[in-house]
Design a protein around this motif. Sequence first.
Motif, mmCIF file in Angstrom:
data_model
loop_
_atom_site.group_PDB
_atom_site.id
_atom_site.type_symbol
_atom_site.label_atom_id
_atom_site.label_comp_id
_atom_site.label_asym_id
_atom_site.label_seq_id
_atom_site.Cartn_x
_atom_site.Cartn_y
_atom_site.Cartn_z
ATOM 1 N N CYS A 88 -16.616 101.233 30.006
ATOM 2 C CA CYS A 88 -17.363 99.996 29.825
ATOM 3 C C CYS A 88 -17.807 99.478 31.193
ATOM 4 C CB CYS A 88 -16.511 98.953 29.112
ATOM 5 S SG CYS A 88 -17.406 97.397 28.816
ATOM 6 N N MET A 89 -19.096 99.158 31.306
ATOM 7 C CA MET A 89 -19.642 98.708 32.591
ATOM 8 C C MET A 89 -19.168 97.303 32.948
ATOM 9 S SD MET A 89 -21.443 97.512 30.086
ATOM 10 C CE MET A 89 -22.239 95.976 29.645
ATOM 11 N N TYR A 90 -18.571 96.569 31.962
ATOM 12 C CA TYR A 90 -18.213 95.165 32.184
ATOM 13 C C TYR A 90 -16.917 95.038 32.987
ATOM 14 C CZ TYR A 90 -18.391 90.206 30.727
ATOM 15 O OH TYR A 90 -18.498 88.835 30.690
ATOM 16 N N HIS A 91 -15.860 95.749 32.553
ATOM 17 C CA HIS A 91 -14.578 95.673 33.252
ATOM 18 C C HIS A 91 -13.930 97.036 33.486
ATOM 19 C CE1 HIS A 91 -15.039 91.650 31.366
ATOM 20 N NE2 HIS A 91 -14.609 91.237 32.555
ATOM 21 N N GLY A 92 -14.651 98.106 33.178
ATOM 22 C CA GLY A 92 -14.186 99.429 33.584
ATOM 23 C C GLY A 92 -13.204 100.128 32.667
ATOM 24 N N TRP A 93 -12.968 99.591 31.466
ATOM 25 C CA TRP A 93 -12.058 100.299 30.569
ATOM 26 C C TRP A 93 -12.689 101.627 30.162
ATOM 27 C CZ3 TRP A 93 -9.120 96.685 26.674
ATOM 28 C CH2 TRP A 93 -8.477 95.674 27.385
ATOM 29 N N LEU A 94 -11.890 102.696 30.202
ATOM 30 C CA LEU A 94 -12.376 104.055 29.963
ATOM 31 C C LEU A 94 -11.865 104.566 28.619
ATOM 32 C CD1 LEU A 94 -13.732 106.689 31.036
ATOM 33 C CD2 LEU A 94 -11.515 107.243 32.080
ATOM 34 N N PHE A 95 -12.771 105.150 27.826
ATOM 35 C CA PHE A 95 -12.426 105.675 26.505
ATOM 36 C C PHE A 95 -12.885 107.128 26.390
ATOM 37 C CE2 PHE A 95 -13.074 101.125 26.170
ATOM 38 C CZ PHE A 95 -11.968 100.695 25.446
#
Length: 422
Positions: A88-95
């Motif tokens: 996610c570009m917002y806070h960097g959570w990676l999936f």
Amino acid sequence: MPISKEKNERLTQVGPGTPGGELLRRYWMPISAVSEMEGRYTKKVRILSEDLILYKDKTGNYGLVQENCAHRRASLEYGIIEPEGIRCMYHGWLFNEEGRCLEQPNEPQEKGFKNRVQLKAYPVRELGGLIFAYLGPNPVPELPKFDLFTRDDVIRTVGACVVPCNWVQIMENSLDPVHLEWLHGRYFEQVFEEKGRDVEDWYFSKHHLKLGFDKFEYGIIKRRLLEGQSEDSDGWKIGHPVIFPNVLRVGDGAIQTFQIRVPMDDTHTYHIWYSCFVAPEGVEIPEDYPISYYDVPLKDENGKFVVDYIDGQDMMAWVSQGEITDRTIERLGTTDRGIILYRQMLFEQMKAVENGEDPMCVFRTTEEAQNIQMPQEKEIFGSGAALFKAAGEWNTRYAPNLQEILDLIQGKKDETKSVAMS
């Protein structure tokens, strides 16, 4: 006899938990052409009333996850692509492609918070230049390898359009042979006359003498006998199939097409024209020959339907019925028995799913899903030239390299025995 409002809703609703939606979730559905993902990492997809993001990670693998991040609901359409998945570009959570959260850069790692976060995710597969998704329950069925997806003697093109109407009225058009005579025949003559073109001996205007609809293991075979034809004609003896639940196969010896109707939601359909141009004997097609992708036009710059080509005429008829056809006030005739048969098949297969059974055309073994051959007439109008001419006259405006392909199929390029990369 018209059907009830309740039955019409049962036929047309595709969301999670609806009878139609649960049936359709038992099938692999194409959501993109492979060529659409060239030069891009993500594509927003709406299918069966769910908003999803198709992405290609830095290793070339595809994933399909819910659109909104589990953290603060930002859209992953704008995600940062990593070798392991999408961040996610917002806070960097990676999936990853299974929807598991692999990393939360600004959260304490020792608490294991990431292990409790999950995105909705669905399996995707690539076949014949298309990317397919499966949104149903486990176990995941085999992706069926229908013949046009696997042939090595064809040049392929993929056209697509978002059609603003329910998918069932599009499919019912495929069980309605007589519209050929009128929509693509007499109406087309009028379109030609308005443009000052010659309409003498227009091949789609032939009168239908007989109609045939036969159930077979993959759906329904549609047959027609036209004026001037004998009962030995391909159109009557062989016909062409409607593959359950959402595919029409049509064509002749030179051009064969799957029309695939993917329900986006109750009022929109992602329509794919998957066309295969059969190479003449002696012409070798390179394995890496590009599969052209093009947008099929629905309306012109004035907001009017584009009706001077066959697919445009079909879309005009589908959309002009309204977003969802009101079947409570329709009046079906004797020529509509194919439509009635198809509706019965839909209701039967919905019931099978409700009873915990697999519906038809769900394949559980690799063997039964391999090299599935479909019956297909080769000489529809006596010479096989009608659809070829149609493709040449109209679709070359939209499909890249199609005129080159048509020239090759017609044997105009005598100087070569192989297809040059364009």
